[in-house]
Structure formats: C-alpha cells, structure tokens
Design an enzyme around this catalytic site. Structure first.
Site, PDB file in Angstrom:
ATOM      1  N   HIS A 109      62.086 135.823  55.267  1.00 53.46           N
ATOM      2  CA  HIS A 109      63.014 134.696  55.245  1.00 53.46           C
ATOM      3  C   HIS A 109      63.502 134.447  56.661  1.00 53.46           C
ATOM      4  O   HIS A 109      63.711 135.404  57.405  1.00 53.46           O
ATOM      5  CB  HIS A 109      64.203 135.014  54.314  1.00 53.46           C
ATOM      6  CG  HIS A 109      64.962 133.795  53.931  1.00 53.46           C
ATOM      7  ND1 HIS A 109      65.942 133.266  54.715  1.00 53.46           N
ATOM      8  CD2 HIS A 109      64.846 132.984  52.849  1.00 53.46           C
ATOM      9  CE1 HIS A 109      66.406 132.181  54.127  1.00 53.46           C
ATOM     10  NE2 HIS A 109      65.760 131.987  53.001  1.00 53.46           N
TER      11      HIS A 109
ATOM     12  N   ASP B  35      62.079 133.753  45.591  1.00 58.14           N
ATOM     13  CA  ASP B  35      60.868 133.194  44.986  1.00 58.14           C
ATOM     14  C   ASP B  35      59.908 134.251  44.482  1.00 58.14           C
ATOM     15  O   ASP B  35      59.018 133.965  43.691  1.00 58.14           O
ATOM     16  CB  ASP B  35      60.143 132.310  46.001  1.00 58.14           C
ATOM     17  CG  ASP B  35      60.936 131.055  46.263  1.00 58.14           C
ATOM     18  OD1 ASP B  35      61.598 130.595  45.333  1.00 58.14           O
ATOM     19  OD2 ASP B  35      60.887 130.558  47.398  1.00 58.14           O
TER      20      ASP B  35
HETATM   21  N1  ACO Z   1      53.751 138.119  55.017  1.00 61.03           N
HETATM   22  C1  ACO Z   1      53.251 138.747  56.112  1.00 61.03           C
HETATM   23  N2  ACO Z   1      53.798 138.680  57.343  1.00 61.03           N
HETATM   24  C2  ACO Z   1      54.920 137.959  57.476  1.00 61.03           C
HETATM   25  C3  ACO Z   1      55.508 137.290  56.386  1.00 61.03           C
HETATM   26  C4  ACO Z   1      54.887 137.396  55.113  1.00 61.03           C
HETATM   27  N3  ACO Z   1      55.379 136.783  54.036  1.00 61.03           N
HETATM   28  N4  ACO Z   1      56.622 136.629  56.799  1.00 61.03           N
HETATM   29  C5  ACO Z   1      56.720 136.878  58.107  1.00 61.03           C
HETATM   30  N5  ACO Z   1      55.696 137.684  58.521  1.00 61.03           N
HETATM   31  C6  ACO Z   1      55.511 138.247  59.880  1.00 61.03           C
HETATM   32  C7  ACO Z   1      54.978 137.204  60.839  1.00 61.03           C
HETATM   33  O1  ACO Z   1      53.576 137.206  60.908  1.00 61.03           O
HETATM   34  C8  ACO Z   1      55.616 137.623  62.140  1.00 61.03           C
HETATM   35  O2  ACO Z   1      54.919 138.736  62.641  1.00 61.03           O
HETATM   36  P1  ACO Z   1      54.794 138.980  64.246  1.00 61.03           P
HETATM   37  O3  ACO Z   1      56.209 139.147  64.723  1.00 61.03           O
HETATM   38  O4  ACO Z   1      53.954 140.191  64.381  1.00 61.03           O
HETATM   39  O5  ACO Z   1      54.152 137.726  64.795  1.00 61.03           O
HETATM   40  C9  ACO Z   1      56.996 138.134  61.724  1.00 61.03           C
HETATM   41  O6  ACO Z   1      56.810 138.591  60.359  1.00 61.03           O
HETATM   42  C10 ACO Z   1      58.089 137.083  61.766  1.00 61.03           C
HETATM   43  O7  ACO Z   1      57.662 135.968  60.987  1.00 61.03           O
HETATM   44  P2  ACO Z   1      57.954 134.449  61.335  1.00 61.03           P
HETATM   45  O8  ACO Z   1      56.986 133.571  60.614  1.00 61.03           O
HETATM   46  O9  ACO Z   1      58.058 134.284  62.819  1.00 61.03           O
HETATM   47  O10 ACO Z   1      59.403 134.295  60.724  1.00 61.03           O
HETATM   48  P3  ACO Z   1      60.101 132.949  60.338  1.00 61.03           P
HETATM   49  O11 ACO Z   1      61.556 133.253  60.279  1.00 61.03           O
HETATM   50  O12 ACO Z   1      59.673 131.824  61.225  1.00 61.03           O
HETATM   51  O13 ACO Z   1      59.484 132.645  58.891  1.00 61.03           O
HETATM   52  C11 ACO Z   1      59.138 132.436  56.572  1.00 61.03           C
HETATM   53  C12 ACO Z   1      60.125 132.814  57.694  1.00 61.03           C
HETATM   54  C13 ACO Z   1      58.506 131.067  56.840  1.00 61.03           C
HETATM   55  C14 ACO Z   1      59.925 132.341  55.249  1.00 61.03           C
HETATM   56  C15 ACO Z   1      58.050 133.532  56.478  1.00 61.03           C
HETATM   57  O14 ACO Z   1      58.639 134.785  56.249  1.00 61.03           O
HETATM   58  C16 ACO Z   1      56.998 133.231  55.393  1.00 61.03           C
HETATM   59  O15 ACO Z   1      56.058 132.475  55.662  1.00 61.03           O
HETATM   60  N6  ACO Z   1      57.153 133.828  54.168  1.00 61.03           N
HETATM   61  C17 ACO Z   1      56.246 133.561  53.072  1.00 61.03           C
HETATM   62  C18 ACO Z   1      56.629 132.254  52.431  1.00 61.03           C
HETATM   63  C19 ACO Z   1      57.886 132.354  51.599  1.00 61.03           C
HETATM   64  O16 ACO Z   1      58.036 133.246  50.770  1.00 61.03           O
HETATM   65  N7  ACO Z   1      58.804 131.387  51.803  1.00 61.03           N
HETATM   66  C20 ACO Z   1      60.028 131.325  51.022  1.00 61.03           C
HETATM   67  C21 ACO Z   1      61.208 131.193  51.886  1.00 61.03           C
HETATM   68  S1  ACO Z   1      62.628 131.312  50.867  1.00 61.03           S
HETATM   69  C22 ACO Z   1      62.890 129.770  50.259  1.00 61.03           C
HETATM   70  O17 ACO Z   1      62.504 128.757  50.771  1.00 61.03           O
HETATM   71  C23 ACO Z   1      63.647 129.758  49.000  1.00 61.03           C
END
Ligand code: ACO
Length: 436
Positions: free
Chosen positions: A313, A371
């Site tokens: 998140h 979710d």
């Molecule tokens: N699976 C695997 N790796 C992940 C995930 C995941 N679900 N989420 C983040 N990471 C990793 C990224 O690859 C990144 O790694 P790095 O630092 O080695 O490059 C690190 O964790 C940080 O991730 P970011 O994408 O930079 O974090 P951001 O805050 O921008 O993204 C997000 C948050 C978009 C929610 C992300 O965690 C994601 O895509 N999750 C899956 C989708 C999801 O479940 N979304 C629901 C959000 S809640 C809602 O809307 C109700």
C-alpha cells in the site's frame, strides 16, 4: 490552518538568496511546508510525481497513520465504526462531521431511502451497452449520466444542490450497481425496497427476482455493510484526488464522481480486489497450494512483472487495519455458508503466511491490504469478480462526495493546475512536408 513556531529555510548552492517558507501544523500527522509563494519568490517549481511528499489540500475527514496502521474517520477508529455502527451512520459521519443520534439516524436513513429509485429512463440508457460490457465501464457511464437526469442538483456552488446530490448519489449507487449486474446476466431489474437496510436492499436488488421473496441473511447483510464501511473513505487516494481535481473546475457533482469511478477501476487502486481474485484463481488452476512457492519466486523476480495482488500500500507500511476486519468477516461469511474449506481461502491463507515471513516482503513492509480478503468475501456472497470494483465504487461514493463538498466549501480552494518540468524539444519551426 495553524502556523507552526518554526519556519523552513530553503537555500541554494548557487548564491541565490535563501527563501523562508511558513510551516503549518495539522491536529495530528506531519506538518506541511507552505510552498504557495515559492514560484513567485524563486521562479522555481517543486517536483513530486505521484505526490509522494505533497499535501494537496487541508482536510478534516479521514486520517491515516500508515506506520501505525491506523485509520480514523472524523477521529473515530475504523475498528469501532466497523463493529458499532452501520454504513448509513458512517455516511452521516463522513458528510456532516459527527455520528447521528437516534433521531438524526432515522431521519438520514429515511432521506436516503426516499432517493433509492433512479429515473425510469435510466434503464433505457443502460440498454445501449453490450451485455458483456465490464460493469465499471457501465457504471462510469451511468454515474456520469445522472447529471442529465437530475438537473436540479448540478450546481456545485450551491450548498443545497451539493447536499441533495450527495444524498442522491449515496442512495442511487446500489440501485445502479445492481442494475448493471442484472443487465449483464439478463435478469429483470429489481426496484429498491424501503423496509430493508441499505445493505439488505442492495443484496435483494442483486440476488432477488420478481418470482419469489428474497430473505436477507443477517450475517451476509452485516458482511456487505462492513465492506461498505471499510471502503467508505481513505483520504487523498488516487480516485478521491481525481474527484477533487475534476470538481475543482466547477463541474457538476455527478460528473466529478464519474471521474472517481473511472480512476478507481485501475488494478493498482480499486481494481486490485478483482486482480487479487483472478490471481488466486490462476494459481488454483495451475496447481493450487503446491505451486505457491513457484508463484512467490515470480513475484520476487523484478523482471517477471508479477505482483502479489492485495499486498502493499502506498500509505500503510504496517498492517492495513481494514484487512484484519475483513479477515474476520471472511471467516464469518465462510462459516455461515459452510465454505470453511474453500480452496481459494486456504490458498490465500497460505500466500499470506509465506509473504508475512519472507524477507522480500518484510524488508519492503508489504502487508495484506483490504482487497486481499474482500474478494474472497464477495465471491462467497455470490458477487461476480468483475463487479468487485463496482461495489468498491458504491462504498467510496460517500467519501468522494464528502471530500468534494469539503473542497468547494474551503475558502482557499482553487482550480487544480499542477506544473511540470518540461523535457521536450525547445521551440522549433515546422519543416515543409517534403523535408520531414
Ligand atoms: N508484490 C510484489 N512486490 C511489491 C508489491 C506487491 N504487491 N507491492 C510493492 N512491491 C515492491 C516493489 O516492487 C518495490 O520494490 P523495490 O523497492 O525493490 O523496487 C517496493 O515493493 C515498493 O513498491 P512501490 O510500487 O514503489 O510502492 P508504491 O507505494 O508506489 O505502490 C501499490 C503501492 C501500488 C499499492 C503496490 O504495493 C501494488 O502494486 N500492490 C498490488 C496492488 C494492490 O493490491 N493494490 C491495492 C491498493 S489498496 C486499495 O486501493 C484499496
């Protein structure tokens, strides 16, 4: 806004004079540096793609402490609201700032109930869609179309119009979502019933038919209501910011909320519950629990492009408090329906266990978000996967409209107009066609 005792000083290594910037304090949460005069004083913008460090507004509605895993609506913890209040009380709280007493609760529920029907013409509009259209495509259209049906509540600058638009949107969203569903499955639309609760009425409009009475199961009704409460607001997320930005031009509330619906559709936001369930079904189809290890290796491999949906998140770097409540609901619903041994639930539990212990997830502070469980609950309730985000939109509508109305009432509100760092070609002349 309350000025802090300290100020921020921005200095430059090239000898340009330094600039003092005021600092404001919120009631809780980080202070903010006021950069509104920065461009005037320095000729420079700030650069913050994705708004990682930018507060776009002041708001008194929802507060999240991502490090503690805390979510407050108007100061009340989500855990207390989810266990002691219903969704319409939560709507009252978000819209008007406080929980209703018994009289106000009855009056508010009555008011919402009186607006649950939609203009009969809406069904002809709906019929223009393909039967296999994605419900979010249909909803974006239906919500936008409300502005064509309710001309007496489209002036965003009129507080009475804003108020009635808010009630209409909260009241009509369940009807529209259920209509979108019924249209897709080719069943007759069910008119709302005023003697049922908000969640009970929605379940009946979804799963009832004109052929027989629909009895609302109280456990499932409570689960539906909890899904609505947990998704009702979440401060300045992508769809809420979209609603604010869209509404900042003075467009009508229905159009602004339609923009929010469109934004919510994406898999990084509201579409994550659908994506999460699709992911679980894929793993199940490819070997189930036995293949979890293999799947996790893909997730951890940056080149695979695979993410563990329902994990991570932008704001929560600790447990998402909604996830715990949704996990409880998940257990209750599966027990009520005799689905405790549901293979997808077992698979989800096994993924969660591995992820919570795995260094990759621990180091990045990736925890299950709401979710991760809401898809399993909704599937057990009989809601088709492609309608999950529509349910989220239904629940979030109150948050969107509360935030929109807060923005319009704020004397400091201006049309949203971000700046940019231009990296394209400087001025050049158009060459004649033959020379391109
Ligand atoms: N699976 C695997 N790796 C992940 C995930 C995941 N679900 N989420 C983040 N990471 C990793 C990224 O690859 C990144 O790694 P790095 O630092 O080695 O490059 C690190 O964790 C940080 O991730 P970011 O994408 O930079 O974090 P951001 O805050 O921008 O993204 C997000 C948050 C978009 C929610 C992300 O965690 C994601 O895509 N999750 C899956 C989708 C999801 O479940 N979304 C629901 C959000 S809640 C809602 O809307 C109700």
């Amino acid at each position: 806004m309350k000025l802090a005792d300290n100020k921020a000083t921005l200095s430059f290594s090239n000898g340009s004079p330094s600039v003092e910037l005021p600092v404001y304090q919120g009631n809780i949460g980080p202070d903010v540096i006021d950069i509104r005069k920065l461009y005037g004083q320095t000729g420079m913008f700030t650069y913050d793609p994705g708004f990682l460090s930018t507060a776009s507004c002041q708001s008194a509605i929802t507060y999240i402490d991502g490090d503690k895993g805390e979510l407050l609506y108007r100061g009340y913890p989500i855990e207390q609201l989810a266990t002691q209040c219903d969704f319409l009380e939560t709507c009252h709280l978000l819209l008007y700032g406080d929980l209703p007493n018994a009289d106000k609760k009855a009056a508010f529920s009555q008011r919402v109930t009186m607006h649950t029907m939609v203009n009969e013409q809406m069904q002809f509009f709906l019929r223009g869609f393909r039967r296999d259209a994605h419900p979010m495509a249909v909803l974006t259209g239906l919500v936008g179309a409300l502005s064509a049906f309710y001309h007496d509540s489209t002036d965003i600058n009129n507080p009475e119009h804003r108020e009635i638009a808010a009630i209409r949107l909260i009241a009509k969203m369940p009807t529209l979502v259920a209509m979108a569903y019924k249209y897709g499955v080719g069943q007759p639309y069910m008119y709302p019933r005023n003697d049922l609760s908000y969640a009970g009425n929605f379940l009946r409009m979804m799963f009832g038919t004109p052929c027989e009475d629909y009895k609302v199961n109280p456990v499932l009704e409570r689960a539906m209501d909890r899904i609505f409460i947990l998704h009702a607001d979440h401060e300045q997320n992508a769809s809420t910011s979209t609603v604010r930005l869209c509404g900042s031009s003075g467009t009508n509330p229905f159009a602004a909320i339609a923009a929010g619906v469109a934004c919510l559709w994406g898999p990084a936001h509201g579409g994550a519950n659908e994506a999460c369930l699709n992911m679980l079904e894929d793993i199940q189809a490819n070997g189930g629990v036995a293949k979890v290890g293999e799947f996790m290796n893909q997730v951890k491999d940056k080149n695979s492009g695979v993410r563990l949906m329902g994990f991570g998140h932008r704001v929560y770097k600790n447990h998402d408090p909604r996830a715990k409540l949704m996990q409880e609901t998940c257990k209750e619903v599966l027990a009520e329906l005799g689905l405790e041994n549901d293979p997808l639930f077992k698979l989800a539990m096994s993924l969660e266990k591995i992820a919570l212990e795995d260094d990759y997830f621990v180091q990045r502070k990736l925890y299950p978000n709401v979710d991760f469980y809401s898809g399993i609950v909704q599937r057990a309730l009989g809601i088709p996967v492609n309608l999950f985000t529509g349910i989220f939109a239904l629940a979030r509508t109150v948050g969107w409209i509360a935030q929109l109305n807060e923005m319009i009432s704020d004397p400091e509100y201006k049309i949203g107009r971000p700046r940019q760092l231009f990296t394209g070609s400087p001025r050049r002349d158009v060459p004649p066609l033959a020379k391109r």
